[in-house]
Design an enzyme around this catalytic site. Structure first.
Site, mmCIF file in Angstrom:
data_model
loop_
_atom_site.group_PDB
_atom_site.id
_atom_site.type_symbol
_atom_site.label_atom_id
_atom_site.label_comp_id
_atom_site.label_asym_id
_atom_site.label_seq_id
_atom_site.Cartn_x
_atom_site.Cartn_y
_atom_site.Cartn_z
ATOM 1 N N TRP A 16 0.826 -1.198 0.017
ATOM 2 C CA TRP A 16 0.028 -0.036 -0.026
ATOM 3 C C TRP A 16 0.857 0.915 -0.012
ATOM 4 O O TRP A 16 1.683 1.420 0.810
ATOM 5 C CB TRP A 16 -0.866 0.078 1.182
ATOM 6 C CG TRP A 16 -1.710 0.999 1.270
ATOM 7 C CD1 TRP A 16 -2.640 1.650 0.365
ATOM 8 C CD2 TRP A 16 -2.168 1.885 2.668
ATOM 9 N NE1 TRP A 16 -3.583 2.930 0.827
ATOM 10 C CE2 TRP A 16 -3.095 2.949 2.301
ATOM 11 C CE3 TRP A 16 -1.467 1.658 3.940
ATOM 12 C CZ2 TRP A 16 -3.728 3.636 3.228
ATOM 13 C CZ3 TRP A 16 -1.925 2.510 4.910
ATOM 14 C CH2 TRP A 16 -3.125 3.483 4.588
ATOM 15 N N ASP B 169 -0.071 -5.424 9.666
ATOM 16 C CA ASP B 169 -1.240 -4.543 9.206
ATOM 17 C C ASP B 169 -2.276 -5.457 8.915
ATOM 18 O O ASP B 169 -2.033 -6.294 7.797
ATOM 19 C CB ASP B 169 -0.689 -3.717 7.980
ATOM 20 C CG ASP B 169 -1.709 -2.757 7.580
ATOM 21 O OD1 ASP B 169 -2.880 -2.502 8.576
ATOM 22 O OD2 ASP B 169 -1.667 -1.736 6.868
ATOM 23 N N LYS C 61 -13.635 -1.436 7.311
ATOM 24 C CA LYS C 61 -14.138 -2.268 6.242
ATOM 25 C C LYS C 61 -15.275 -3.409 6.934
ATOM 26 O O LYS C 61 -16.390 -3.579 6.374
ATOM 27 C CB LYS C 61 -13.113 -3.242 5.273
ATOM 28 C CG LYS C 61 -12.631 -2.336 4.228
ATOM 29 C CD LYS C 61 -11.392 -1.206 4.770
ATOM 30 C CE LYS C 61 -10.666 -0.600 3.758
ATOM 31 N NZ LYS C 61 -9.642 0.418 4.138
#
Length: 397
Positions: A127, A208, A243
């Site tokens: 990311w 993460d 999410k």
């Protein structure tokens, strides 16, 4: 006074989302930003979240500042969700943070203070914001081999060989599940091998986990973190509930640090509090209260997990649907990577020029790296997305 300030070029994903919003074409499809959409193309409000919020609204009360480390019930629930019974809770320092990004930033600042010589190694690719966040903390960011473009999967031997060269004491960032941007994950045995290497080499893992529940399931996705912790490996874990609770704007995350004993955990938590104080003082109240209520109530927790399972299965169905549609349009094409990758994203192998052609010609938006958000597909958008992809792929000859 500010003549020397250069213009901001924009975040590559958020700026693309702004361009999508300004696009007047009625048939546009946004597969760029990492959000889950339901079959109606809408961001869902989850049943358990609405029930918890409704109950909280009946007793609003005052809104005092939270402690620097956050809501106590939230922190306890998050610890259990992340670690299960892999390690005694008194050995884990847990702080509520401003989303997963806030957890990474607080962790980065903590590392810069207490491990100033350590570099942070991130997967290639990762990311984009991982680079910005850790560099913003003053840390050197380096890459280790991770992805094999030829197969669309993890280059596991390349990853192991790369990690063997990382100096002892350096930090290795690991995606616990649903690797962003590739969708290529390790299996349980591979995670065991990485854990053994990390422990033997004296590396400091920083997990993460932004998509728990979207890979194989809530507990299955937490396996890497739990296994490392059970092996006695000190670690950081940044988690996000944007999410899996569909609470994007509430910025609910956490940073957990697994320590050798309770005294170390107390000391680390104290310094995490000091780090938070220097950043934003303390976290917000509302989202944490919702999540704590859902996870603390057996019925709400079961309903949340059931709905999350349904969301995960829908993403898998969209992944299979896009695979079938592309196979129909290009029978000789190799799209096996789509069904072997997991989670919300897929690394398509499309070039930046091909992605731009899809945007201009077909109003289908992907990130320039070729990352496609599978979770934003619907039955109605599979065909136009497949059409746009097939059109640019056929030009390769």
């Amino acid at each position: 006074m500010f003549k020397h300030v250069e213009p901001f070029p924009g975040d590559p994903i958020l700026t693309l989302n702004e361009q999508f919003g300004a696009d007047p074409r009625p048939n546009k499809v946004n597969l760029s930003i990492g959000v889950y959409l339901n079959e109606a193309g809408k961001m869902p409000a989850m049943r358990a979240v609405l029930a918890a919020e409704t109950a909280l609204a009946a007793d609003l009360g005052t809104r005092p500042y939270l402690p620097m480390e956050g809501n106590a019930a939230y922190r306890k629930a998050v610890s259990a969700l992340t670690f299960g019974d892999a390690v005694p809770s008194e050995r884990i320092a847990v702080a509520q943070t401003l989303g997963g990004s806030g957890a990474l930033k607080v962790g980065g600042d903590f590392i810069a203070r207490y491990f100033p010589q350590a570099a942070v190694w991130v997967s290639d690719p990762t990311w984009d914001n991982h680079h910005s966040i850790f560099q913003g903390s003053g840390l050197k960011v380096k890459k280790y081999r991770y992805f094999n473009p030829a197969t669309g999967l993890v280059d596991f031997m390349g990853m192991l060989n790369a990690l063997e060269t990382v100096p002892a004491g350096d930090v290795v960032l690991l995606h616990a599940c649903c690797h962003n941007p590739t969708g290529a994950d390790l299996d349980a045995q591979q995670w065991r091998e990485v854990a053994a290497l990390v422990k033997r080499r004296g590396l400091l893992p920083f997990f993460d986990m932004a998509y728990q529940g979207f890979g194989q399931g809530v507990d299955e996705d937490a396996f890497p973190i739990r296994h490392f912790a059970a092996q006695g490996i000190p670690l950081f874990a940044a988690t996000s509930f944007s999410k899996n609770f569909s609470l994007y704007g509430e910025r609910c995350g956490s940073l957990s640090v697994v320590c050798a004993d309770a005294q170390q955990a107390d000391n680390v938590l104290g310094q995490l509090k000091a780090t938070i104080r220097r950043n934003y003082s303390n976290p917000p109240t509302h989202g944490a209260r919702i999540i704590a209520r859902v996870l603390g109530d057996a019925a709400l927790r079961a309903d949340w997990r059931a709905e999350l399972d349904g969301m995960r299965l829908r993403v898998a169905a969209m992944r299979k649907g896009l695979y079938d549609a592309l196979r129909e349009r290009m029978p000789q094409g190799d799209f096996e990577y789509l069904v072997r990758q997991t989670g919300m994203f897929s690394y398509t192998g499309l070039t930046a020029q091909e992605v731009e052609s899809m945007r201009v010609e077909s109003a289908v938006y992907l990130v320039g790296s070729g990352r496609l958000c599978i979770a934003a597909l619907t039955q109605a958008t599979i065909a136009p997305a497949a059409d746009a992809m097939a059109r640019v792929l056929k030009r390769r000859g």
